[in-house]
Design an enzyme around this catalytic site. Structure first.
Site, PDB file in Angstrom:
ATOM      1  N   SER A 183      -6.491 -37.930  28.492  1.00  0.00           N
ATOM      2  CA  SER A 183      -5.456 -36.906  28.355  1.00  0.00           C
ATOM      3  C   SER A 183      -4.345 -37.279  27.388  1.00  0.00           C
ATOM      4  O   SER A 183      -3.745 -36.405  26.759  1.00  0.00           O
ATOM      5  CB  SER A 183      -4.853 -36.589  29.725  1.00  0.00           C
ATOM      6  OG  SER A 183      -4.283 -37.752  30.306  1.00  0.00           O
ATOM      7  N   HIS A 211     -10.141 -32.844  31.622  1.00  0.00           N
ATOM      8  CA  HIS A 211      -9.763 -32.309  30.312  1.00  0.00           C
ATOM      9  C   HIS A 211     -10.977 -31.989  29.441  1.00  0.00           C
ATOM     10  O   HIS A 211     -10.824 -31.597  28.288  1.00  0.00           O
ATOM     11  CB  HIS A 211      -8.843 -33.295  29.587  1.00  0.00           C
ATOM     12  CG  HIS A 211      -7.530 -33.490  30.272  1.00  0.00           C
ATOM     13  ND1 HIS A 211      -6.439 -32.691  30.033  1.00  0.00           N
ATOM     14  CD2 HIS A 211      -7.147 -34.383  31.216  1.00  0.00           C
ATOM     15  CE1 HIS A 211      -5.426 -33.085  30.787  1.00  0.00           C
ATOM     16  NE2 HIS A 211      -5.831 -34.110  31.516  1.00  0.00           N
ATOM     17  N   LYS A 242      -6.825 -26.886  34.492  1.00  0.00           N
ATOM     18  CA  LYS A 242      -6.680 -27.087  33.051  1.00  0.00           C
ATOM     19  C   LYS A 242      -7.287 -25.878  32.325  1.00  0.00           C
ATOM     20  O   LYS A 242      -6.719 -24.804  32.337  1.00  0.00           O
ATOM     21  CB  LYS A 242      -7.349 -28.402  32.633  1.00  0.00           C
ATOM     22  CG  LYS A 242      -6.875 -29.630  33.415  1.00  0.00           C
ATOM     23  CD  LYS A 242      -5.446 -29.968  33.134  1.00  0.00           C
ATOM     24  CE  LYS A 242      -5.027 -31.318  33.692  1.00  0.00           C
ATOM     25  NZ  LYS A 242      -5.098 -31.452  35.162  1.00  0.00           N
TER      26      LYS A 242
END
Length: 246
Positions: A183, A211, A242
């Site tokens: 990240s 992610h 996300k």
């Protein structure tokens, strides 16, 4: 008013953080998430959102939420094993298994909790856990909670990972844990190499793909798809907070 016995020490520490410009506080956002947001009365261009695909305020998703609330209410009423596992939970788990190519999917309240549960559930004292140096804090906390012996290797260093694997007793359980997409830097784990080493040393692999899901791989299937690995599937942990916008 209640006050901790070490209140004065905490006050001093907070003052030090403020002096170092390291003190953080929550800021109040108004309205829906989007590229431009209103924060404390100011319209700003947001560079801190994880809503990668802009789905958090998507009209069709908002409508689906409203329909589900109208049919099921706003609370599960119990843990999954005690009657809280709804038809929507079940349908979602089946859809995710088909989407990722996994045999089964378990749902948790957050990706953080999922990492804690997987590591503490599959490892115990006497086992080995090998982690990338830049893994998310939830993987480190899960490792500590498990009681397993935890070793870390320099970021993306496959030679160092192999040395850590060589040092593990072959008669004990061993797991490699890595972020899929890291990240802070945005780089990706060399998953095909990690999986090859895991096969060689009989280790399991856990990929935190928070992610990666929705962003990379075929149709957003994540790091496993992106790596084009076709062997034994690793354990994948993802999140809806996300790219999936919820």
């Amino acid at each position: 008013m209640s006050q901790l016995p070490w209140h004065d020490a905490l006050t001093t520490e907070l003052a030090q953080l403020q002096a170092q410009q390291r003190y953080r506080r929550t800021m109040v956002r108004e309205g829906a998430q989007g590229p431009r947001v209103v924060v404390e009365g100011k319209t700003l261009l947001s560079f801190c959102s994880n809503d990668y695909l802009g789905l958090a305020a998507d009209p069709s998703i908002r409508a689906a939420f409203c329909q589900a609330v109208a049919e099921e209410g706003v609370g599960a009423g119990a843990a999954h094993l005690l009657g809280g596992h709804s038809q929507y939970h079940h349908q979602l788990a089946l859809a995710l298994a088909a989407f990722t190519g996994q045999q089964r999917v378990l749902l948790f309240s957050s990706g953080y909790q999922a990492n804690l549960a997987v590591l503490a559930g599959l490892l115990t004292a006497g086992d080995s856990l090998i982690q990338d140096k830049l893994n998310h804090a939830s993987l480190l906390d899960g490792g500590r909670l498990s009681g397993a012996t935890m070793r870390r290797y320099p970021h993306l260093d496959m030679a160092a990972l192999q040395r850590r694997l060589t040092a593990v007793d072959s008669h004990t359980r061993c797991m490699i844990a890595t972020d899929g997409v890291f990240s802070m830097d945005g780089d990706t784990a060399p998953l095909a190499e990690i999986m090859s080493l895991a096969d060689q040393y009989r280790a399991a692999v856990l990929v935190d793909d928070a992610h990666g899901f929705g962003v990379i791989g075929h149709e957003g299937r994540g790091t496993v798809s992106f790596s084009q690995w076709t062997g034994t599937m690793p354990i994948q942990v993802g999140t809806f907070g996300k790219a999936f916008g919820t």
